[in-house]
Write an enzyme that holds these catalytic residues in place. Structure first.
Site, PDB file in Angstrom:
ATOM      1  N   HIS A  12      72.389  13.155  46.363  1.00 29.49           N
ATOM      2  CA  HIS A  12      71.400  13.634  45.402  1.00 29.49           C
ATOM      3  C   HIS A  12      70.099  14.017  46.100  1.00 29.49           C
ATOM      4  O   HIS A  12      69.454  15.015  45.748  1.00 29.49           O
ATOM      5  CB  HIS A  12      71.109  12.560  44.347  1.00 29.49           C
ATOM      6  N   LYS A  26      80.763  18.818  45.972  1.00 20.82           N
ATOM      7  CA  LYS A  26      81.762  17.745  45.901  1.00 20.82           C
ATOM      8  C   LYS A  26      82.511  17.807  44.569  1.00 20.82           C
ATOM      9  O   LYS A  26      83.710  17.573  44.513  1.00 20.82           O
ATOM     10  CB  LYS A  26      81.094  16.386  46.059  1.00 20.82           C
ATOM     11  N   LEU A  46      71.153   7.393  42.169  1.00 18.30           N
ATOM     12  CA  LEU A  46      70.958   8.411  43.199  1.00 18.30           C
ATOM     13  C   LEU A  46      71.247   7.874  44.596  1.00 18.30           C
ATOM     14  O   LEU A  46      70.981   6.710  44.906  1.00 18.30           O
ATOM     15  CB  LEU A  46      69.522   8.949  43.141  1.00 18.30           C
ATOM     16  N   GLY A  96      76.225  19.768  43.296  1.00 18.12           N
ATOM     17  CA  GLY A  96      76.945  19.491  44.530  1.00 18.12           C
ATOM     18  C   GLY A  96      78.332  20.104  44.537  1.00 18.12           C
ATOM     19  O   GLY A  96      79.030  20.126  43.520  1.00 18.12           O
ATOM     20  N   GLY A 103      72.101   9.587  37.416  1.00 16.37           N
ATOM     21  CA  GLY A 103      71.434   8.435  38.005  1.00 16.37           C
ATOM     22  C   GLY A 103      72.214   7.848  39.164  1.00 16.37           C
ATOM     23  O   GLY A 103      73.110   8.481  39.725  1.00 16.37           O
ATOM     24  N   GLN A 108      83.752  21.200  38.561  1.00 18.51           N
ATOM     25  CA  GLN A 108      82.582  21.193  37.697  1.00 18.51           C
ATOM     26  C   GLN A 108      81.668  22.370  38.019  1.00 18.51           C
ATOM     27  O   GLN A 108      81.198  23.080  37.120  1.00 18.51           O
ATOM     28  CB  GLN A 108      81.817  19.882  37.878  1.00 18.51           C
TER      29      GLN A 108
END
Length: 330
Positions: A34, A150, A30, A148, A28, A154
């Site tokens: 996003h 960034k 956003l 992403g 969330g 992950q």
């Protein structure tokens, strides 16, 4: 098109679709980063496909003392951004929908990579992240999922999980979106005061300094490779004034520190200066790593690498990174 809000996997499961389903997973709050992911998902899915944006603040990936309670929850605004960006569905399940039996006893382990950098700073974070990603992949059943760059570590771990555990989904990484001043877009940027934001710019400035040093060294080394191999060739080139320039480039290139060390040093100089600002930047880590396992690279490394930084400004912790390629072809 009007984006539909769905709360349960059953509601999503009965949605008909003719083409591919592309999923963008978010917590969330956003922003344009996003929105870029959603627009890319729309392009991949095509007109006949379906774009699903998940909005779920995952309690498993917040450690003790982290900002779960104050993490922004802006669902109405999120739906508007998703709609404007081309999403068909916002899937915003409750904690009970995702974890119907309470916190899961069986979880995904991030393995050795999950204990490095972000994992060392936030123990258990990547186990929680991979567990919810696995759950959401099962609940949404996409053909492709977008994340992403960034959050480079992950993304690397999700790719590894999908490969190691044979998930039938394509993973797509989307480049980092930045504000005009270079700061990487993040939901946490809203926590920064104007003074803290000025300090926070040091993260991207450090990365850009490392990138510039890398580019300069790669150019010098490429020029040094043009140094004549024989005395005869040197004499021939000297007639047109080339040998001195080539020799100078070779001398400079061989006098330089190792490529990786020089990149780290250039970035570190910016961060050290930011540590003296008011408010100061408190560095967590600066690392130049192999994206396949997030171990530090050496000066003889060739291939793709990631220059990554994490730091705290005031009470806000920020991360950023850029990709670099070492060892241009001879």
């Amino acid at each position: 098109m009007t984006t539909t809000l769905l709360r349960t996997a059953d509601e999503l499961r009965v949605r008909t679709r003719a083409g591919r389903r592309a999923v963008v997973m978010t917590m969330g709050a956003l922003h344009e980063g996003h929105a870029t992911l959603i627009r890319t998902a729309r392009d991949i899915a095509g007109e006949d496909g379906q774009v699903v944006v998940t909005v779920f603040v995952n309690p498993l990936q917040f450690g003790q003392g982290e900002d779960l309670d104050r993490y922004p929850r802006t669902l109405d605004a999120d739906i508007k951004i998703a709609d404007q960006s081309g999403a068909d569905v916002v899937f915003a399940p409750s904690v009970e929908e995702v974890y119907p039996g309470g916190e899961p006893q069986v979880r995904i382990s991030a393995g050795p990579m999950g204990g490095r950098l972000e994992g060392a700073s936030r123990p258990g974070h990547f186990d929680g992240m991979l567990t919810v990603v696995a759950k959401l992949l099962h609940l949404t059943r996409p053909d492709v999922a977008l994340y992403g760059q960034k959050d480079a570590q992950q993304l690397a771990l999700i790719r590894r999980m999908v490969r190691d555990l044979n998930f039938g989904v394509e993973i797509v990484g989307v480049p980092t979106v930045r504000e005009d001043d270079g700061l990487a877009l993040s939901s946490r940027n809203r926590y920064l005061s104007p003074q803290e934001r000025r300090t926070a710019l040091a993260l991207s400035q450090a990365l850009f300094a490392g990138r510039d040093r890398h580019a300069a060294q790669e150019a010098l080394r490429a020029r040094a490779r043009e140094v004549p191999a024989t005395h005869a060739r040197a004499e021939a080139l000297s007639a047109i004034g080339e040998s001195r320039a080539a020799a100078d480039a070779h001398a400079v290139a061989t006098a330089l520190p190792g490529a990786a060390a020089a990149v780290r040093a250039a970035a570190r100089a910016v961060l050290d200066e930011a540590a003296r600002l008011d408010p100061p930047l408190e560095l967590d880590y600066l690392a130049l790593v192999d994206p396949s396992d997030f171990t530090e690279i050496g000066d003889d490394f060739t291939g793709e690498a990631v220059l990554a930084v994490a730091a705290r400004v005031g009470t806000t912790r920020l991360i950023d990174n850029i990709p670099l390629t070492f060892g241009a072809a001879s």
